[in-house]
Design a protein around this motif. Structure first.
Motif, PDB file in Angstrom:
ATOM      1  N   ASP A   1     -58.849  62.766  17.031  1.00 14.71           N
ATOM      2  CA  ASP A   1     -57.823  63.504  16.294  1.00 14.71           C
ATOM      3  C   ASP A   1     -57.273  64.644  17.152  1.00 14.71           C
ATOM      4  OD1 ASP A   1     -56.679  64.281  13.403  1.00 14.71           O
ATOM      5  OD2 ASP A   1     -57.401  66.110  14.376  1.00 14.71           O
ATOM      6  N   ALA A   2     -58.163  65.376  17.824  1.00 10.85           N
ATOM      7  CA  ALA A   2     -57.719  66.477  18.680  1.00 10.85           C
ATOM      8  C   ALA A   2     -56.870  65.970  19.836  1.00 10.85           C
ATOM      9  CB  ALA A   2     -58.935  67.238  19.204  1.00 10.85           C
ATOM     10  N   ARG A   3     -57.253  64.823  20.414  1.00 12.61           N
ATOM     11  CA  ARG A   3     -56.479  64.254  21.521  1.00 12.61           C
ATOM     12  C   ARG A   3     -55.102  63.826  21.046  1.00 12.61           C
ATOM     13  NH1 ARG A   3     -54.055  64.056  25.996  1.00 12.61           N
ATOM     14  NH2 ARG A   3     -54.024  62.076  27.131  1.00 12.61           N
ATOM     15  N   ILE A   4     -55.010  63.270  19.863  1.00 11.44           N
ATOM     16  CA  ILE A   4     -53.712  62.845  19.326  1.00 11.44           C
ATOM     17  C   ILE A   4     -52.805  64.048  19.112  1.00 11.44           C
ATOM     18  CG2 ILE A   4     -52.590  61.850  17.283  1.00 11.44           C
ATOM     19  CD1 ILE A   4     -55.059  59.936  17.139  1.00 11.44           C
ATOM     20  N   ARG A   5     -53.363  65.147  18.675  1.00 12.90           N
ATOM     21  CA  ARG A   5     -52.562  66.359  18.489  1.00 12.90           C
ATOM     22  C   ARG A   5     -52.076  66.898  19.843  1.00 12.90           C
ATOM     23  NH1 ARG A   5     -52.812  67.889  13.197  1.00 12.90           N
ATOM     24  NH2 ARG A   5     -54.368  66.692  12.038  1.00 12.90           N
ATOM     25  N   GLU A   6     -52.886  66.759  20.879  1.00  6.67           N
ATOM     26  CA  GLU A   6     -52.438  67.142  22.216  1.00  6.67           C
ATOM     27  C   GLU A   6     -51.262  66.272  22.662  1.00  6.67           C
ATOM     28  OE1 GLU A   6     -55.811  66.690  24.716  1.00  6.67           O
ATOM     29  OE2 GLU A   6     -56.898  68.414  23.896  1.00  6.67           O
ATOM     30  N   ILE A   7     -51.353  64.968  22.382  1.00  7.73           N
ATOM     31  CA  ILE A   7     -50.273  64.049  22.737  1.00  7.73           C
ATOM     32  C   ILE A   7     -48.995  64.415  21.983  1.00  7.73           C
ATOM     33  CG2 ILE A   7     -49.502  61.648  22.491  1.00  7.73           C
ATOM     34  CD1 ILE A   7     -52.459  60.844  23.042  1.00  7.73           C
ATOM     35  N   ALA A   8     -49.138  64.692  20.681  1.00  6.15           N
ATOM     36  CA  ALA A   8     -47.962  65.069  19.884  1.00  6.15           C
ATOM     37  C   ALA A   8     -47.340  66.358  20.401  1.00  6.15           C
ATOM     38  CB  ALA A   8     -48.360  65.221  18.418  1.00  6.15           C
ATOM     39  N   SER A   9     -48.175  67.315  20.773  1.00  3.51           N
ATOM     40  CA  SER A   9     -47.654  68.570  21.318  1.00  3.51           C
ATOM     41  C   SER A   9     -46.874  68.327  22.604  1.00  3.51           C
ATOM     42  CB  SER A   9     -48.811  69.535  21.582  1.00  3.51           C
ATOM     43  OG  SER A   9     -48.346  70.761  22.087  1.00  3.51           O
ATOM     44  N   ARG A  10     -47.386  67.421  23.438  1.00  4.41           N
ATOM     45  CA  ARG A  10     -46.688  67.092  24.679  1.00  4.41           C
ATOM     46  C   ARG A  10     -45.365  66.393  24.385  1.00  4.41           C
ATOM     47  NH1 ARG A  10     -45.011  68.335  29.468  1.00  4.41           N
ATOM     48  NH2 ARG A  10     -45.230  66.747  31.086  1.00  4.41           N
ATOM     49  N   LEU A  11     -45.333  65.541  23.374  1.00 10.50           N
ATOM     50  CA  LEU A  11     -44.087  64.866  22.992  1.00 10.50           C
ATOM     51  C   LEU A  11     -43.064  65.865  22.459  1.00 10.50           C
ATOM     52  CD1 LEU A  11     -45.552  61.687  21.262  1.00 10.50           C
ATOM     53  CD2 LEU A  11     -44.167  61.723  23.340  1.00 10.50           C
ATOM     54  N   MET A  12     -43.536  66.878  21.774  1.00  8.67           N
ATOM     55  CA  MET A  12     -42.621  67.881  21.239  1.00  8.67           C
ATOM     56  C   MET A  12     -42.073  68.783  22.348  1.00  8.67           C
ATOM     57  SD  MET A  12     -44.768  68.788  17.754  1.00  8.67           S
ATOM     58  CE  MET A  12     -43.555  69.810  16.917  1.00  8.67           C
ATOM     59  N   SER A  13     -42.944  69.195  23.267  1.00  8.81           N
ATOM     60  CA  SER A  13     -42.494  70.112  24.316  1.00  8.81           C
ATOM     61  C   SER A  13     -41.820  69.393  25.473  1.00  8.81           C
ATOM     62  CB  SER A  13     -43.685  70.919  24.843  1.00  8.81           C
ATOM     63  OG  SER A  13     -44.654  70.065  25.449  1.00  8.81           O
ATOM     64  N   GLY A  14     -42.345  68.223  25.852  1.00  9.78           N
ATOM     65  CA  GLY A  14     -41.828  67.537  27.032  1.00  9.78           C
ATOM     66  C   GLY A  14     -40.725  66.539  26.762  1.00  9.78           C
ATOM     67  N   LEU A  15     -40.746  65.942  25.563  1.00  6.38           N
ATOM     68  CA  LEU A  15     -39.752  64.923  25.235  1.00  6.38           C
ATOM     69  C   LEU A  15     -38.689  65.441  24.280  1.00  6.38           C
ATOM     70  CD1 LEU A  15     -39.241  61.895  25.882  1.00  6.38           C
ATOM     71  CD2 LEU A  15     -40.430  61.357  23.749  1.00  6.38           C
TER      72      LEU A  15
ATOM     73  N   LEU B   1     -20.847  65.677  17.833  1.00  6.84           N
ATOM     74  CA  LEU B   1     -19.425  65.727  18.149  1.00  6.84           C
ATOM     75  C   LEU B   1     -18.683  66.672  17.209  1.00  6.84           C
ATOM     76  CD1 LEU B   1     -17.182  64.463  19.957  1.00  6.84           C
ATOM     77  CD2 LEU B   1     -16.896  62.724  18.175  1.00  6.84           C
ATOM     78  N   GLY B   2     -19.117  66.689  15.938  1.00  6.23           N
ATOM     79  CA  GLY B   2     -18.447  67.538  14.961  1.00  6.23           C
ATOM     80  C   GLY B   2     -19.032  68.934  14.851  1.00  6.23           C
ATOM     81  N   GLY B   3     -20.075  69.237  15.634  1.00 14.29           N
ATOM     82  CA  GLY B   3     -20.657  70.561  15.602  1.00 14.29           C
ATOM     83  C   GLY B   3     -21.618  70.806  14.457  1.00 14.29           C
ATOM     84  N   PHE B   4     -22.177  69.724  13.875  1.00 15.97           N
ATOM     85  CA  PHE B   4     -23.095  69.871  12.749  1.00 15.97           C
ATOM     86  C   PHE B   4     -24.537  69.980  13.238  1.00 15.97           C
ATOM     87  CE2 PHE B   4     -19.422  67.619  11.099  1.00 15.97           C
ATOM     88  CZ  PHE B   4     -19.200  68.233   9.872  1.00 15.97           C
ATOM     89  N   ASP B   5     -25.327  70.791  12.552  1.00 15.94           N
ATOM     90  CA  ASP B   5     -26.761  70.805  12.791  1.00 15.94           C
ATOM     91  C   ASP B   5     -27.379  69.547  12.192  1.00 15.94           C
ATOM     92  OD1 ASP B   5     -26.799  73.196  14.160  1.00 15.94           O
ATOM     93  OD2 ASP B   5     -27.170  74.400  12.361  1.00 15.94           O
ATOM     94  N   THR B   6     -28.511  69.128  12.771  1.00 14.88           N
ATOM     95  CA  THR B   6     -29.166  67.904  12.318  1.00 14.88           C
ATOM     96  C   THR B   6     -30.646  68.141  12.078  1.00 14.88           C
ATOM     97  OG1 THR B   6     -29.626  67.182  14.585  1.00 14.88           O
ATOM     98  CG2 THR B   6     -27.567  66.415  13.581  1.00 14.88           C
ATOM     99  N   VAL B   7     -31.230  67.297  11.235  1.00 13.33           N
ATOM    100  CA  VAL B   7     -32.677  67.189  11.111  1.00 13.33           C
ATOM    101  C   VAL B   7     -33.123  66.091  12.066  1.00 13.33           C
ATOM    102  CG1 VAL B   7     -34.591  66.560   9.598  1.00 13.33           C
ATOM    103  CG2 VAL B   7     -32.736  67.971   8.721  1.00 13.33           C
ATOM    104  N   GLY B   8     -34.067  66.409  12.922  1.00 12.91           N
ATOM    105  CA  GLY B   8     -34.589  65.394  13.828  1.00 12.91           C
ATOM    106  C   GLY B   8     -34.209  65.642  15.275  1.00 12.91           C
ATOM    107  N   ALA B   9     -34.648  64.718  16.118  1.00 10.66           N
ATOM    108  CA  ALA B   9     -34.420  64.811  17.555  1.00 10.66           C
ATOM    109  C   ALA B   9     -32.938  64.653  17.882  1.00 10.66           C
ATOM    110  CB  ALA B   9     -35.229  63.730  18.272  1.00 10.66           C
ATOM    111  N   ASP B  10     -32.577  65.018  19.117  1.00 16.41           N
ATOM    112  CA  ASP B  10     -31.177  64.839  19.507  1.00 16.41           C
ATOM    113  C   ASP B  10     -30.878  63.362  19.741  1.00 16.41           C
ATOM    114  OD1 ASP B  10     -31.442  64.056  22.345  1.00 16.41           O
ATOM    115  OD2 ASP B  10     -32.159  66.093  22.659  1.00 16.41           O
ATOM    116  N   ASP B  11     -29.595  63.049  19.872  1.00 10.71           N
ATOM    117  CA  ASP B  11     -29.183  61.642  19.882  1.00 10.71           C
ATOM    118  C   ASP B  11     -29.681  60.870  21.100  1.00 10.71           C
ATOM    119  OD1 ASP B  11     -26.164  62.080  21.498  1.00 10.71           O
ATOM    120  OD2 ASP B  11     -27.069  63.734  20.412  1.00 10.71           O
ATOM    121  N   SER B  12     -30.016  61.547  22.192  1.00  7.42           N
ATOM    122  CA  SER B  12     -30.529  60.823  23.355  1.00  7.42           C
ATOM    123  C   SER B  12     -31.853  60.146  23.040  1.00  7.42           C
ATOM    124  CB  SER B  12     -30.691  61.777  24.545  1.00  7.42           C
ATOM    125  OG  SER B  12     -31.695  62.744  24.303  1.00  7.42           O
ATOM    126  N   LEU B  13     -32.681  60.770  22.204  1.00  5.56           N
ATOM    127  CA  LEU B  13     -33.961  60.166  21.844  1.00  5.56           C
ATOM    128  C   LEU B  13     -33.795  59.043  20.836  1.00  5.56           C
ATOM    129  CD1 LEU B  13     -36.508  63.130  21.702  1.00  5.56           C
ATOM    130  CD2 LEU B  13     -35.914  61.601  23.575  1.00  5.56           C
TER     131      LEU B  13
END
Length: 351
Positions: free
Chosen positions: A277-291, A105-117
């Protein structure tokens, strides 16, 4: 002349939450349990000076701000020079999810996901539906309120796991949270509703070891390669409320004083199950790009011996001062928690 660069850390204290819950009619014991989920505010406070020093070394100042003061503080700051980091989330018992919304609301940058998440991750039933729609391996779920089904759970030959929908994270509250019949699940829903005024998520029980995947992007360009993926071996199948209370905050300090504090072991998944471990990294990548997860987050999973991975949940406000995130900062970045936070903030403000 440009304003000096500053990191503002917004946090909701345990004490303020406890007093608010008691005023709302919660019994003191239940209010104490609920507010204990804000223990990272308690645990990080002694390190505010160290964070400030680490920030000064990188050319910025640091200001910890309690949630109730955040709106007034942000109103007097320069959005071009200030970065907002929200330490605690919440849309029900806790209110930290308001902080990234205030920042936007105040136009500040944030660390982390947006407020909807921040809102989505606190509702396990809704977040599970979204994760399933993204094609991620999350167990299907039913939803019950005070002994009545809102959504019936799927059949399960291995029984079910019952956990609160909005309270905390993945814990089962009581040792009997793994159930063999759905009548027991409904009984647990009555107990949870009576104690915490919450619904319960009822999921098919999934076997395997508990895994925590942690992420902190020291620069905006940091990708999934920086994910830390470790088994969290505590000796139990799942964490209960009593287990949680013994690890963090004021109750955790009391446990240390009486010799009852014991950190779970952290073992890299890649050491024994590189395919998982490789599968978990795929899941994390999907969470970053898709969510839209970014900057700082954690993921909880279960991994079976055959490398089957079950996604349990994601967190946009991982417990920064907790043992697992500190270990991640040391192992991945060779930094203390204070240094890692300051470095992350400095890279965002520089860009």
């Amino acid at each position: 002349m440009p304003s000096p660069r500053k990191l503002i850390l917004v946090h909701e204290p345990e004490k303020a939450c406890l007093e608010r819950l008691i005023a709302a009619g919660y019994p003191s014991a239940r209010a104490l349990e609920i507010s204990s989920y804000l223990a990272q505010s308690t645990d990080l406070a002694p390190e505010f000076d160290a964070i400030a020093e680490a920030c000064r070394a990188r050319g910025l100042s640091f200001a910890p701000v309690m949630l109730d003061d955040a709106a007034g503080v942000l109103a007097g700051e320069d959005p071009e020079a200030v970065l907002v980091w929200t330490l605690t989330d919440g849309i029900a018992y806790f209110r930290g999810g308001a902080a990234p919304a205030l920042a936007r609301l105040g136009g500040f940058d944030t660390v982390g996901a947006d407020d909807s998440l921040f809102a989505l991750c606190q509702d396990k039933f809704r977040s599970g539906a979204v994760l399933g729609a993204l094609g991620l391996p999350v167990p299907q779920a039913g939803l019950a309120r005070d002994g009545k089904w809102l959504v019936e759970p799927p059949a399960s030959a291995k029984g079910w796991f019952v956990k609160p929908n909005r309270l905390g994270a993945k814990i089962g509250i009581w040792p009997d949270s793994r159930v063999a019949d759905l009548d027991h699940a409904l009984e647990l829903s009555r107990r949870v509703f009576a104690a915490y005024r919450d619904d319960v998520v009822v999921q098919p029980y999934v076997a395997g070891r508990n895994v925590r995947a942690s992420f902190l992007g020291l620069t905006p360009r940091t990708g999934v390669e920086a994910l830390g993926v470790a088994f969290v071996d505590s000796g139990g199948d799942f964490q209960t409320m009593a287990d949680s209370l013994a690890l963090y905050g004021e109750t955790g300090e009391a446990a240390k004083a009486t010799g009852q504090y014991a950190e779970p072991d952290l073992v890299p998944v890649a050491d024994s199950q590189p395919a998982a471990d490789a599968r978990i990294r795929e899941i994390a990548s999907r969470l970053m790009s898709g969510l839209g997860l970014r900057d700082v987050f954690s993921i909880d999973l279960r991994v079976e011996p055959d490398d089957t991975v079950h996604l349990i949940e994601f967190e946009v406000c991982p417990g920064l001062p907790c043992f697992d995130f500190r270990a991640y900062c040391r192992q991945q970045w060779d930094l203390t928690l204070a240094e890692a936070m300051a470095e992350t903030a400095a890279s965002r403000l520089a860009g």
